[in-house]
Design a protein around this motif. Structure first.
Motif, mmCIF file in Angstrom:
data_model
loop_
_atom_site.group_PDB
_atom_site.id
_atom_site.type_symbol
_atom_site.label_atom_id
_atom_site.label_comp_id
_atom_site.label_asym_id
_atom_site.label_seq_id
_atom_site.Cartn_x
_atom_site.Cartn_y
_atom_site.Cartn_z
ATOM 1 N N PRO A 160 0.822 -1.217 0.000
ATOM 2 C CA PRO A 160 0.000 0.000 0.000
ATOM 3 C C PRO A 160 0.856 1.266 0.000
ATOM 4 C CG PRO A 160 -0.772 -1.558 1.660
ATOM 5 C CD PRO A 160 0.555 -2.045 1.192
ATOM 6 N N LEU A 161 0.537 2.184 -0.903
ATOM 7 C CA LEU A 161 1.195 3.496 -0.973
ATOM 8 C C LEU A 161 0.380 4.542 -0.210
ATOM 9 C CD1 LEU A 161 3.232 5.587 -2.128
ATOM 10 C CD2 LEU A 161 1.785 5.668 -4.193
ATOM 11 N N GLN A 162 -0.903 4.634 -0.517
ATOM 12 C CA GLN A 162 -1.892 5.581 0.045
ATOM 13 C C GLN A 162 -1.682 7.009 -0.433
ATOM 14 O OE1 GLN A 162 -4.168 3.938 0.786
ATOM 15 N NE2 GLN A 162 -3.827 2.373 2.306
ATOM 16 N N VAL B 223 1.219 14.493 3.309
ATOM 17 C CA VAL B 223 -0.036 13.741 3.426
ATOM 18 C C VAL B 223 0.197 12.449 4.207
ATOM 19 C CG1 VAL B 223 -1.881 12.580 2.162
ATOM 20 C CG2 VAL B 223 -0.952 14.729 1.290
ATOM 21 N N LEU B 224 1.295 11.764 3.925
ATOM 22 C CA LEU B 224 1.607 10.537 4.671
ATOM 23 C C LEU B 224 1.757 10.832 6.160
ATOM 24 C CD1 LEU B 224 4.172 8.799 2.290
ATOM 25 C CD2 LEU B 224 1.827 8.084 2.739
ATOM 26 N N GLU B 225 2.343 11.969 6.496
ATOM 27 C CA GLU B 225 2.486 12.339 7.908
ATOM 28 C C GLU B 225 1.124 12.571 8.551
ATOM 29 O OE1 GLU B 225 4.856 15.586 10.726
ATOM 30 O OE2 GLU B 225 4.973 15.728 8.542
ATOM 31 N N ARG B 226 0.231 13.279 7.847
ATOM 32 C CA ARG B 226 -1.106 13.507 8.406
ATOM 33 C C ARG B 226 -1.898 12.202 8.511
ATOM 34 N NH1 ARG B 226 -1.115 17.859 4.837
ATOM 35 N NH2 ARG B 226 -2.769 16.966 3.562
ATOM 36 N N MET B 227 -1.604 11.280 7.613
ATOM 37 C CA MET B 227 -2.235 9.956 7.687
ATOM 38 C C MET B 227 -1.663 9.104 8.820
ATOM 39 S SD MET B 227 -2.446 8.739 3.701
ATOM 40 C CE MET B 227 -3.744 9.301 2.587
ATOM 41 N N PRO C 172 3.642 4.791 8.581
ATOM 42 C CA PRO C 172 4.972 4.535 9.151
ATOM 43 C C PRO C 172 6.100 4.521 8.117
ATOM 44 C CG PRO C 172 3.823 2.470 8.890
ATOM 45 C CD PRO C 172 2.862 3.546 8.423
ATOM 46 N N TYR C 173 6.025 5.320 7.074
ATOM 47 C CA TYR C 173 7.054 5.404 6.042
ATOM 48 C C TYR C 173 6.883 6.729 5.310
ATOM 49 C CZ TYR C 173 3.012 4.020 3.305
ATOM 50 O OH TYR C 173 1.741 3.972 2.773
ATOM 51 N N ARG C 174 7.882 7.083 4.520
ATOM 52 C CA ARG C 174 7.802 8.244 3.651
ATOM 53 C C ARG C 174 8.108 7.801 2.220
ATOM 54 N NH1 ARG C 174 5.351 9.248 7.351
ATOM 55 N NH2 ARG C 174 5.541 10.976 8.844
ATOM 56 N N VAL C 175 7.945 8.698 1.269
ATOM 57 C CA VAL C 175 8.017 8.314 -0.142
ATOM 58 C C VAL C 175 9.364 7.698 -0.490
ATOM 59 C CG1 VAL C 175 7.961 9.180 -2.503
ATOM 60 C CG2 VAL C 175 6.277 9.995 -0.843
ATOM 61 N N ALA C 176 10.455 8.281 0.005
ATOM 62 C CA ALA C 176 11.785 7.772 -0.350
ATOM 63 C C ALA C 176 11.966 6.326 0.095
ATOM 64 C CB ALA C 176 12.865 8.665 0.267
ATOM 65 N N GLU C 177 11.489 6.003 1.306
ATOM 66 C CA GLU C 177 11.607 4.628 1.792
ATOM 67 C C GLU C 177 10.725 3.691 0.977
ATOM 68 O OE1 GLU C 177 11.616 2.114 5.961
ATOM 69 O OE2 GLU C 177 10.460 3.974 5.861
ATOM 70 N N PHE C 178 9.515 4.145 0.655
ATOM 71 C CA PHE C 178 8.630 3.325 -0.178
ATOM 72 C C PHE C 178 9.317 2.985 -1.501
ATOM 73 C CE2 PHE C 178 5.470 2.444 -3.337
ATOM 74 C CZ PHE C 178 4.486 1.719 -2.676
#
Length: 419
Positions: free
Chosen positions: A242-244, A250-254, A257-263
């Motif tokens: 899952p990316l979301q 946006v990931l932080e507000r969600m 437990p990851y950020r785009v670079a790690e994904f």
């Protein structure tokens, strides 16, 4: 004069939502044997509404039936479920294993000639979901699942192995290993790389043709797990990660437990290691405060990864979650427009993934056949159809891709069935 013998009651199960629900419904069907059940979902407002509609429909269509409701909606709002006319019993997720026992406690069921039979020997289908884990500790701001499923709980390895072996003995060819947070399998037991070790034990089971993994977060796409997907022929070359969102804010507000670079680091490593890896994902559009620029960032990440399949969800305000009270709630029109754009991109990427397999070999597990046409799924999750008869059902065959579209591929059989 003796009273006429009444037929033993039958059971019908309707399942909504995730693969874990599917796995639990399979277990319930085995346990009930000869004794309806609605297994509900409440991850979004839409799924809650779907659950309510199905419960009402079944209760009205079968007024003499015993209607039992379980699943996440039954946990999140049990009083509302009990108030639906025709519902006889509401069972929480933690008590699904006791369904057969609990159902016999319903007054109108107690009066019926119940007979507890052994679990059916015949397989239910070619592919079956088996649960390894439940519960979640992430507390994403849009999600109610930690409340409905509880904390992380892994089933012991021996129990999961025994469950898979039982399914194989019934004729099941492919097992989908599932859980709410499958990638954290074993963490609650103090284990590291527990999922990879469980995979090692499951692929050693004689008669299991395939093992497929359900959703795994990017932080759990470890090198050990990727090695199993790459190296063992029984492990399907498909990961659902899952990316979301493709934007860090946006990931932080969600509260992901990851950020785009790690994904990107995790999924691009997996694609580099596993040839022809099928990579699917979930994306939420229209999260509170999401700007056009942030949505475009998501489009860019999706395009860069080149997912083989997208599941696109419009953000839904779920009562009881932090995101429901956030500022910046977006209009439905904006959500629908963004969803259309992302779905169109997903369709294009899916077609490209299929087209890349034209002229190449695919390993296909045949699920159905009729009127000279066999259909099945490749290990990297492509729907494939080709000329073949019923004798191929449940067999793993080798085909060569001939034509591709958004839905799947037409192919030609090139090899015999594998053992």
């Amino acid at each position: 004069m003796a009273e006429p013998t009444r037929a033993a009651p039958k059971v019908a199960i309707k399942t909504l939502g995730c693969r874990l629900n599917q796995a639990e419904s399979e277990q319930a069907l085995e346990a009930l044997g000869a004794r309806g059940l609605v297994n509900t979902c409440t991850v979004t407002r839409e799924s809650t509404a779907s659950s309510r509609r199905l419960i009402r429909k079944l209760a009205e269509a079968h007024p003499g039936a015993t209607v039992v409701v379980t699943g996440c909606y039954a946990v999140s709002d049990p009083d509302a479920v009990k108030a639906i006319p025709g519902v006889d019993l509401v069972v929480g997720n933690d008590h699904k294993d006791r369904l057969a026992e609990l159902i016999t406690g319903v007054p109108k069921v107690r009066r019926l000639p119940l007979s507890v039979r052994p679990a059916p020997v015949e397989r239910l289908r070619t592919r079956v979901a088996v649960r390894a884990q439940t519960g979640c500790d992430e507390w994403c701001t849009f999600c109610i699942i930690p409340r409905t499923r509880g904390p992380l709980r892994s089933w012991p390895e021996d129990e999961v192995v025994a469950d898979v072996r039982r399914q194989v003995d019934r004729g099941v060819r492919e097992v989908v290993l599932t859980g709410v947070h499958l990638g954290k399998y074993g963490e609650d037991l103090g284990e590291r790389d527990g999922l990879a070790r469980l995979v090692d034990r499951l692929v050693a089971i004689d008669g299991l043709a395939r093992l497929r993994l359900s959703s795994v977060l990017p932080v759990q796409v470890t090198r050990a797990l990727v090695e199993r997907v790459r190296d063992h022929p029984k492990v399907c070359r498909h990961l659902h990660v899952p990316l979301q969102s493709g934007d860090d804010q946006v990931l932080e507000r969600m509260h992901r437990p990851y950020r785009v670079a790690e994904f990107l680091d995790r999924v691009e490593h997996a694609k580099a290691e596993v040839a022809d890896l099928g990579l699917s994902t979930d994306v939420i559009v229209g999260f509170p405060g999401e700007t056009d620029a942030q949505f475009q960032a998501t489009m860019d990440v999706v395009r860069r990864v080149g997912f083989s399949k997208l599941h696109v969800f419009r953000y839904s305000q779920r009562p009881g979650t932090p995101a429901a009270d956030m500022d910046g709630q977006l209009d439905d029109a904006v959500k629908k427009r963004r969803a259309r754009e992302l779905i169109a991109l997903g369709s294009e990427l899916r077609r490209r993934f299929h087209e890349a397999h034209v002229g190449r070999s695919l390993s296909v597990l045949v699920e159905t056949a009729g009127e000279g046409l066999a259909e099945g799924t490749s290990d990297n999750y492509i729907k494939v159809r080709f000329a073949g008869g019923p004798d191929l059902v449940d067999q793993v065959v080798t085909v060569r891709g001939a034509r591709a579209d958004n839905e799947g591929m037409e192919a030609e059989m090139t090899g015999g069935a594998a053992a």
